[in-house]
Write an enzyme that holds these catalytic residues in place. Structure first.
Site, PDB file in Angstrom:
ATOM      1  N   HIS A   1      -9.638   1.466   4.785  1.00 56.30           N
ATOM      2  CA  HIS A   1      -8.276   1.624   5.337  1.00 56.30           C
ATOM      3  C   HIS A   1      -8.390   2.397   6.586  1.00 56.30           C
ATOM      4  CE1 HIS A   1      -4.223   2.608   6.307  1.00 56.30           C
ATOM      5  NE2 HIS A   1      -3.970   1.519   5.684  1.00 56.30           N
TER       6      HIS A   1
ATOM      7  N   GLU B   1      -7.043   4.617   7.737  1.00 50.00           N
ATOM      8  CA  GLU B   1      -6.760   6.107   7.485  1.00 50.00           C
ATOM      9  C   GLU B   1      -7.872   6.885   6.989  1.00 50.00           C
ATOM     10  OE1 GLU B   1      -2.977   5.615   5.465  1.00 50.00           O
ATOM     11  OE2 GLU B   1      -1.914   4.768   7.532  1.00 50.00           O
TER      12      GLU B   1
ATOM     13  N   GLY C   1       2.531   2.001  11.038  1.00 51.34           N
ATOM     14  CA  GLY C   1       3.709   3.042  10.660  1.00 51.34           C
ATOM     15  C   GLY C   1       4.325   3.446  12.195  1.00 51.34           C
TER      16      GLY C   1
ATOM     17  N   ASN D   1       0.869  -1.355  -0.025  1.00 50.90           N
ATOM     18  CA  ASN D   1       0.021   0.024  -0.068  1.00 50.90           C
ATOM     19  C   ASN D   1       0.675   1.207  -0.047  1.00 50.90           C
ATOM     20  OD1 ASN D   1      -1.763   2.022   0.525  1.00 50.90           O
ATOM     21  ND2 ASN D   1      -2.495   1.251   2.593  1.00 50.90           N
TER      22      ASN D   1
ATOM     23  N   SER E   1       3.297  -2.388  10.081  1.00 49.74           N
ATOM     24  CA  SER E   1       4.843  -2.283  10.175  1.00 49.74           C
ATOM     25  C   SER E   1       5.582  -3.613   9.941  1.00 49.74           C
ATOM     26  CB  SER E   1       5.309  -1.776  11.760  1.00 49.74           C
ATOM     27  OG  SER E   1       4.892  -0.634  12.015  1.00 49.74           O
TER      28      SER E   1
ATOM     29  N   GLU F   1      -5.534  -4.991  10.605  1.00 51.23           N
ATOM     30  CA  GLU F   1      -4.558  -4.150  10.585  1.00 51.23           C
ATOM     31  C   GLU F   1      -4.766  -3.084  11.976  1.00 51.23           C
ATOM     32  OE1 GLU F   1      -2.393  -2.770   6.738  1.00 51.23           O
ATOM     33  OE2 GLU F   1      -4.135  -1.251   7.137  1.00 51.23           O
TER      34      GLU F   1
ATOM     35  N   LYS G   1       0.005   4.332  -0.126  1.00 50.68           N
ATOM     36  CA  LYS G   1      -0.577   5.375   0.303  1.00 50.68           C
ATOM     37  C   LYS G   1      -0.215   6.602  -0.482  1.00 50.68           C
ATOM     38  CE  LYS G   1      -0.186   3.086   4.876  1.00 50.68           C
ATOM     39  NZ  LYS G   1      -0.227   3.376   6.254  1.00 50.68           N
TER      40      LYS G   1
HETATM   41  P1  13P Z   1       3.071   0.302   7.520  1.00 52.09           P
HETATM   42  O1  13P Z   1       3.436  -1.017   7.009  1.00 52.09           O
HETATM   43  O2  13P Z   1       3.898   1.276   7.258  1.00 52.09           O
HETATM   44  O3  13P Z   1       2.881   0.141   9.154  1.00 52.09           O
HETATM   45  O4  13P Z   1       1.755   0.389   7.173  1.00 52.09           O
HETATM   46  C1  13P Z   1       0.775  -0.380   7.288  1.00 52.09           C
HETATM   47  C2  13P Z   1      -0.444  -0.316   6.392  1.00 52.09           C
HETATM   48  O5  13P Z   1      -1.420   0.788   6.902  1.00 52.09           O
HETATM   49  C3  13P Z   1      -0.810  -0.869   5.233  1.00 52.09           C
HETATM   50  O6  13P Z   1      -2.178  -0.587   4.516  1.00 52.09           O
END
Ligand code: 13P
Length: 248
Positions: free
Chosen positions: A94, A96, A172, A9, A212, A166, A11
């Site tokens: 997601h 976010e 992150g 992803n 992560s 997740e 982002k």
């Molecule tokens: P990270 O791997 O950067 O922690 O992000 C995870 C994520 O949100 C994947 O959709």
């Protein structure tokens, strides 16, 4: 047999030139053909990335979509638009998007239904906050998210749905859920599917862990019975790391 799926992803990262460079660097390595590798890229990069991955086994994913085919929804992207480019997967719900853009379980459900109708495989994200985990509510929260996302969806579609667990506190932050905790929650989600549908659905649904995930943690996670793959943010932006994840 569930085919393992490692999805990057990206982002809101990479302009087109950076995306093409990343894909070129990934293409210099061979990827394990028994693992499905997906790159979920920003809307503006989908078309170019689609061309760049032609002739490889890498699949293309978007990071969001609207549920309607067209209409007065300024700034939104429809499933028809994604389908025209040749998108295989779309991340839906997601954390976010839930957190910063007000996506609700109802919206997630509409998007999942619409994606399936258009032959786009949804990667449905669920997961609890740190506060919810600390008050031992993680199972309750995840159960509600899973059941609401799948409301009104027939069993025949289960094979096309990926659920990504997740935990928000692990995204992150460098904090990964322990492989046992991740496995336990993925198993819990599988039970929910089994109870809602049947054993076949329970055995077929693919469940990823995300938060992560790095080359040095992927092997242990993938060794767990209930974990079928990973949804990866940061590490998917580095070609060597993405390759290492797919070739775990
Ligand atoms: P990270 O791997 O950067 O922690 O992000 C995870 C994520 O949100 C994947 O959709």
């Amino acid at each position: 047999m569930r085919v393992p799926i490692i999805a990057g992803n990206w982002k809101m990262n990479n302009i087109i030139s950076q995306s093409l460079l990343l894909i070129d660097n990934i293409k210099e390595h061979s990827l394990n053909k028994e693992v499905e590798a997906v790159v979920c890229v920003p809307f503006t990069n989908l078309n170019e990335v689609k061309k760049a991955i032609e002739g490889t086994d890498i699949k293309l994913g978007a990071q969001n979509m609207h549920w309607e085919n067209s209409g007065a929804y300024t700034g939104e992207i429809s499933p028809l638009m994604l389908k025209e480019i040749g998108v295989d997967y779309c991340i839906i719900g997601h954390s976010e998007r839930r957190q910063y853009f007000g996506e609700t379980d109802e919206m997630v459900n509409k998007k999942v239904k619409s994606a399936l109708k258009h032959n786009i495989k949804p990667i449905v994200c669920v997961g609890e906050t740190l506060e919810e985990r600390e008050s031992a509510k993680e199972e309750e929260v995840v159960k509600e998210q899973v059941l609401k996302a799948l409301e009104g969806i027939d069993k025949e579609y289960i094979k096309d749905i990926v659920i990504a667990y997740e935990p928000i506190w692990a995204i992150g932050t460098g904090k990964t859920a322990s492989s046992d905790d991740a496995n336990q929650m993925c198993g819990f989600i599988r039970e929910i599917i089994g109870n809602k549908y049947d054993k076949e659905a329970k055995d077929n649904i693919r469940i990823q862990y995300g938060g992560s995930v790095k080359p040095n943690t992927i092997k242990e996670l993938m060794a767990k019975e209930e974990i079928d793959g990973a949804l990866v943010g940061g590490a998917s932006l580095v070609a060597e790391d993405f390759v290492a994840l797919v070739n775990y």
